[in-house]
Design an enzyme around this catalytic site. Sequence first.
Site, PDB file in Angstrom:
ATOM      1  N   GLY A  26      -6.488   4.469  -8.681  1.00  0.00           N
ATOM      2  CA  GLY A  26      -5.513   5.516  -8.894  1.00  0.00           C
ATOM      3  C   GLY A  26      -4.268   4.984  -9.576  1.00  0.00           C
ATOM      4  N   VAL A  31      -9.036   1.424  -4.457  1.00  0.00           N
ATOM      5  CA  VAL A  31      -9.785   1.829  -3.266  1.00  0.00           C
ATOM      6  C   VAL A  31     -11.163   1.178  -3.295  1.00  0.00           C
ATOM      7  CG1 VAL A  31     -10.757   3.767  -1.978  1.00  0.00           C
ATOM      8  CG2 VAL A  31      -8.550   4.020  -3.127  1.00  0.00           C
ATOM      9  N   LYS A  46      -7.730   0.410   1.028  1.00  0.00           N
ATOM     10  CA  LYS A  46      -6.826   0.899  -0.028  1.00  0.00           C
ATOM     11  C   LYS A  46      -5.700  -0.115  -0.201  1.00  0.00           C
ATOM     12  CE  LYS A  46      -3.979   4.954  -1.137  1.00  0.00           C
ATOM     13  NZ  LYS A  46      -3.590   6.321  -0.664  1.00  0.00           N
ATOM     14  N   ASP A 138      -0.726  16.832  -2.096  1.00  0.00           N
ATOM     15  CA  ASP A 138      -1.687  16.530  -3.160  1.00  0.00           C
ATOM     16  C   ASP A 138      -3.069  17.069  -2.817  1.00  0.00           C
ATOM     17  OD1 ASP A 138      -2.485  15.567  -5.631  1.00  0.00           O
ATOM     18  OD2 ASP A 138      -2.894  13.533  -4.910  1.00  0.00           O
TER      19      ASP A 138
END
Length: 260
Positions: A26, A31, A46, A138
């Site tokens: 990301g 991840v 993560k 989100d």
Amino acid sequence: MGAAIQLKNLQIDIPGVKIGRLLNEGSFSYVYLATLDSTGQDVIVKISKDTIDSQTVRKNFILEAFSLGSIGHKNVVDVIHYGESQKHCYLILEYVSGESLREVIRSGAVDYDRAMELFVQMCLGIQAIHRKNIIHRDLKPENIMLDTNGDVKIIDLGLAELQAEKPKETNALVGSLLYAAPEQIGALKRPIDERSDLYGLGVILYEMLTGEKPFDHSDFNELYKWHTSGTYADYAKIDQLDGVVSIVLQKLLKKIRMID
């Protein structure tokens, strides 16, 4: 035992896990699929891209760990551990074996009864998050996982925020443009709060029922206009969409709040 992960020119040791393949990269984190040495359990690791020299990085990871650790709901992914290594933050999270809602929608509209079942579970998960005074910020199909039983698991609270007594307005995009409420892109002068998440749920419900987003465009300016003043399809004419759901959708996607 631990495993070293190569990030650019830096090796990061994550104790107690065997790191597997990279699942996603990301804007702010990597991840990985991993396995706990002690139990053989599959987990998610993560890792922050930036170091804790950036206080924002540490704050966001600690907040995500706190948020997930405090919720304890079957429709929200659980956190196992928060740590720091070589000045990078990392989280060890529950692994959800299944598929994302994005993968489901990719093949078209979801069966009406199934869509409503998933929507109810999403609402229950978001309710649990909001009860802890947390805003997800989100919500999108990529952040809704379906486990092997087909049940919802809301993931990725990386942009989550504790609800302040007097929420602040934003002038920058917070979240994912196609699913963000108008106030999340600074389009309307009002703060981000629980209702911002409800707007995202409305976009997801519409997409599940129709196989399409209520608005979509390759041009940012056009999307911006949609969020501030755009109109939507006539929900009453959508096949199999009953009157109650039509009303719910229109309320979720309402741009003008009756009470602020």
